[in-house]
Scaffold this motif. Sequence first.
Motif, PDB file in Angstrom:
ATOM      1  N   ILE A   2       0.854  -1.181   0.000  1.00 51.48           N
ATOM      2  CA  ILE A   2       0.000   0.000   0.000  1.00 51.48           C
ATOM      3  C   ILE A   2       0.894   1.236   0.000  1.00 51.48           C
ATOM      4  CG2 ILE A   2      -1.704   1.312   1.323  1.00 51.48           C
ATOM      5  CD1 ILE A   2      -2.300  -1.498   2.687  1.00 51.48           C
ATOM      6  N   LYS A   3       0.534   2.211  -0.821  1.00 49.71           N
ATOM      7  CA  LYS A   3       1.235   3.486  -0.817  1.00 49.71           C
ATOM      8  C   LYS A   3       0.271   4.532  -0.283  1.00 49.71           C
ATOM      9  CE  LYS A   3       3.876   6.788  -3.503  1.00 49.71           C
ATOM     10  NZ  LYS A   3       4.433   7.102  -4.818  1.00 49.71           N
ATOM     11  N   LEU A   4       0.698   5.224   0.743  1.00 43.95           N
ATOM     12  CA  LEU A   4      -0.092   6.261   1.387  1.00 43.95           C
ATOM     13  C   LEU A   4       0.664   7.575   1.258  1.00 43.95           C
ATOM     14  CD1 LEU A   4      -2.490   6.999   3.257  1.00 43.95           C
ATOM     15  CD2 LEU A   4      -1.088   6.248   5.178  1.00 43.95           C
ATOM     16  N   THR A   5       0.025   8.579   0.720  1.00 44.22           N
ATOM     17  CA  THR A   5       0.638   9.900   0.579  1.00 44.22           C
ATOM     18  C   THR A   5      -0.282  10.929   1.218  1.00 44.22           C
ATOM     19  OG1 THR A   5      -0.351  10.225  -1.600  1.00 44.22           O
ATOM     20  CG2 THR A   5       1.866   9.332  -1.552  1.00 44.22           C
ATOM     21  N   GLU A  15       5.070  10.499   2.522  1.00 45.58           N
ATOM     22  CA  GLU A  15       4.470   9.251   2.053  1.00 45.58           C
ATOM     23  C   GLU A  15       4.984   8.093   2.880  1.00 45.58           C
ATOM     24  OE1 GLU A  15       7.123   7.580  -1.591  1.00 45.58           O
ATOM     25  OE2 GLU A  15       5.756   9.212  -2.090  1.00 45.58           O
ATOM     26  N   TRP A  16       4.266   6.989   2.776  1.00 48.03           N
ATOM     27  CA  TRP A  16       4.619   5.752   3.463  1.00 48.03           C
ATOM     28  C   TRP A  16       4.195   4.610   2.559  1.00 48.03           C
ATOM     29  CZ3 TRP A  16       1.248   1.834   4.844  1.00 48.03           C
ATOM     30  CH2 TRP A  16       1.766   0.843   5.685  1.00 48.03           C
ATOM     31  N   THR A  17       4.986   3.555   2.524  1.00 55.95           N
ATOM     32  CA  THR A  17       4.645   2.346   1.781  1.00 55.95           C
ATOM     33  C   THR A  17       4.818   1.159   2.711  1.00 55.95           C
ATOM     34  OG1 THR A  17       5.417   3.334  -0.280  1.00 55.95           O
ATOM     35  CG2 THR A  17       5.151   0.956  -0.262  1.00 55.95           C
ATOM     36  N   GLY A  18       3.825   0.285   2.744  1.00 55.65           N
ATOM     37  CA  GLY A  18       3.896  -0.892   3.597  1.00 55.65           C
ATOM     38  C   GLY A  18       2.783  -1.859   3.263  1.00 55.65           C
ATOM     39  N   ASP A  19       2.681  -2.906   4.069  1.00 54.37           N
ATOM     40  CA  ASP A  19       1.725  -3.981   3.815  1.00 54.37           C
ATOM     41  C   ASP A  19       0.409  -3.853   4.571  1.00 54.37           C
ATOM     42  OD1 ASP A  19       3.372  -5.467   2.047  1.00 54.37           O
ATOM     43  OD2 ASP A  19       4.500  -6.226   3.761  1.00 54.37           O
ATOM     44  N   ASP A  20       0.378  -3.078   5.642  1.00 60.77           N
ATOM     45  CA  ASP A  20      -0.752  -3.095   6.558  1.00 60.77           C
ATOM     46  C   ASP A  20      -1.384  -1.711   6.683  1.00 60.77           C
ATOM     47  OD1 ASP A  20      -2.465  -4.138   8.585  1.00 60.77           O
ATOM     48  OD2 ASP A  20      -1.116  -3.302  10.094  1.00 60.77           O
ATOM     49  N   ILE A  21      -2.664  -1.593   6.346  1.00 64.95           N
ATOM     50  CA  ILE A  21      -3.357  -0.311   6.399  1.00 64.95           C
ATOM     51  C   ILE A  21      -3.464   0.207   7.832  1.00 64.95           C
ATOM     52  CG2 ILE A  21      -5.734  -1.138   6.545  1.00 64.95           C
ATOM     53  CD1 ILE A  21      -4.553   1.717   4.319  1.00 64.95           C
ATOM     54  N   VAL A  22      -3.552  -0.685   8.803  1.00 62.29           N
ATOM     55  CA  VAL A  22      -3.604  -0.263  10.212  1.00 62.29           C
ATOM     56  C   VAL A  22      -2.297   0.435  10.583  1.00 62.29           C
ATOM     57  CG1 VAL A  22      -3.793  -1.078  12.600  1.00 62.29           C
ATOM     58  CG2 VAL A  22      -5.262  -2.049  10.821  1.00 62.29           C
ATOM     59  N   GLY A  72      -9.628  -3.257  -4.535  1.00 65.27           N
ATOM     60  CA  GLY A  72      -8.680  -2.914  -5.581  1.00 65.27           C
ATOM     61  C   GLY A  72      -8.785  -1.474  -6.047  1.00 65.27           C
ATOM     62  N   GLU A  73      -9.487  -0.656  -5.279  1.00 62.65           N
ATOM     63  CA  GLU A  73      -9.668   0.753  -5.623  1.00 62.65           C
ATOM     64  C   GLU A  73      -8.702   1.617  -4.805  1.00 62.65           C
ATOM     65  OE1 GLU A  73     -14.473   0.083  -6.219  1.00 62.65           O
ATOM     66  OE2 GLU A  73     -13.769   1.458  -4.680  1.00 62.65           O
ATOM     67  N   SER A  74      -8.598   2.864  -5.182  1.00 68.31           N
ATOM     68  CA  SER A  74      -7.818   3.808  -4.387  1.00 68.31           C
ATOM     69  C   SER A  74      -8.764   4.542  -3.444  1.00 68.31           C
ATOM     70  CB  SER A  74      -7.072   4.791  -5.284  1.00 68.31           C
ATOM     71  OG  SER A  74      -7.978   5.531  -6.056  1.00 68.31           O
ATOM     72  N   SER A  87      -3.347   3.880  -2.219  1.00 69.23           N
ATOM     73  CA  SER A  87      -3.566   3.014  -3.377  1.00 69.23           C
ATOM     74  C   SER A  87      -2.632   1.827  -3.269  1.00 69.23           C
ATOM     75  CB  SER A  87      -3.317   3.771  -4.677  1.00 69.23           C
ATOM     76  OG  SER A  87      -1.990   4.232  -4.730  1.00 69.23           O
ATOM     77  N   SER A  88      -2.896   0.848  -4.094  1.00 71.51           N
ATOM     78  CA  SER A  88      -1.990  -0.304  -4.149  1.00 71.51           C
ATOM     79  C   SER A  88      -0.681   0.140  -4.776  1.00 71.51           C
ATOM     80  CB  SER A  88      -2.605  -1.420  -4.985  1.00 71.51           C
ATOM     81  OG  SER A  88      -3.742  -1.921  -4.352  1.00 71.51           O
ATOM     82  N   ALA A  89       0.397  -0.289  -4.189  1.00 77.47           N
ATOM     83  CA  ALA A  89       1.738   0.019  -4.719  1.00 77.47           C
ATOM     84  C   ALA A  89       2.240  -1.225  -5.419  1.00 77.47           C
ATOM     85  CB  ALA A  89       2.679   0.433  -3.592  1.00 77.47           C
ATOM     86  N   SER A  90       2.147  -1.235  -6.743  1.00 79.76           N
ATOM     87  CA  SER A  90       2.576  -2.423  -7.473  1.00 79.76           C
ATOM     88  C   SER A  90       3.936  -2.244  -8.059  1.00 79.76           C
ATOM     89  CB  SER A  90       1.629  -2.777  -8.580  1.00 79.76           C
ATOM     90  OG  SER A  90       0.615  -1.904  -8.817  1.00 79.76           O
TER      91      SER A  90
END
Length: 90
Positions: A2-5, A15-22, A72-74, A87-90
């Motif tokens: 997941i990419k969070l900006t 920004e932050w990128t990781g596996d867990d939305i929590v 699968g949405e942002s 959003s998903s970081a692929s």
Amino acid sequence: MIKLTWALVAEHVDEWTGDDIVQGAAVLEARVGAAVDASGMKPETVQNWRTDFLSPVVESLRTEGTAALARGESWSKAAGPFLACASSAS
């Protein structure tokens, strides 16, 4: 992944990128909270900012964001001068 900006108008972008939305929500809350704490605003203004802008966006990420990402949405949410997107970081 997941990419969070996020952005605070004229103040801060991160920004932050990781596996867990929590975990992402916790990082968002901590980093934006730290930026707001360091802003020089009066303590009562900081508390109001957290209540009016930060908390609603973080809560939306935890609920609406989690559901959107699972489909699968942002996701994005703005409150006052604060905008966050995930959003998903692929």
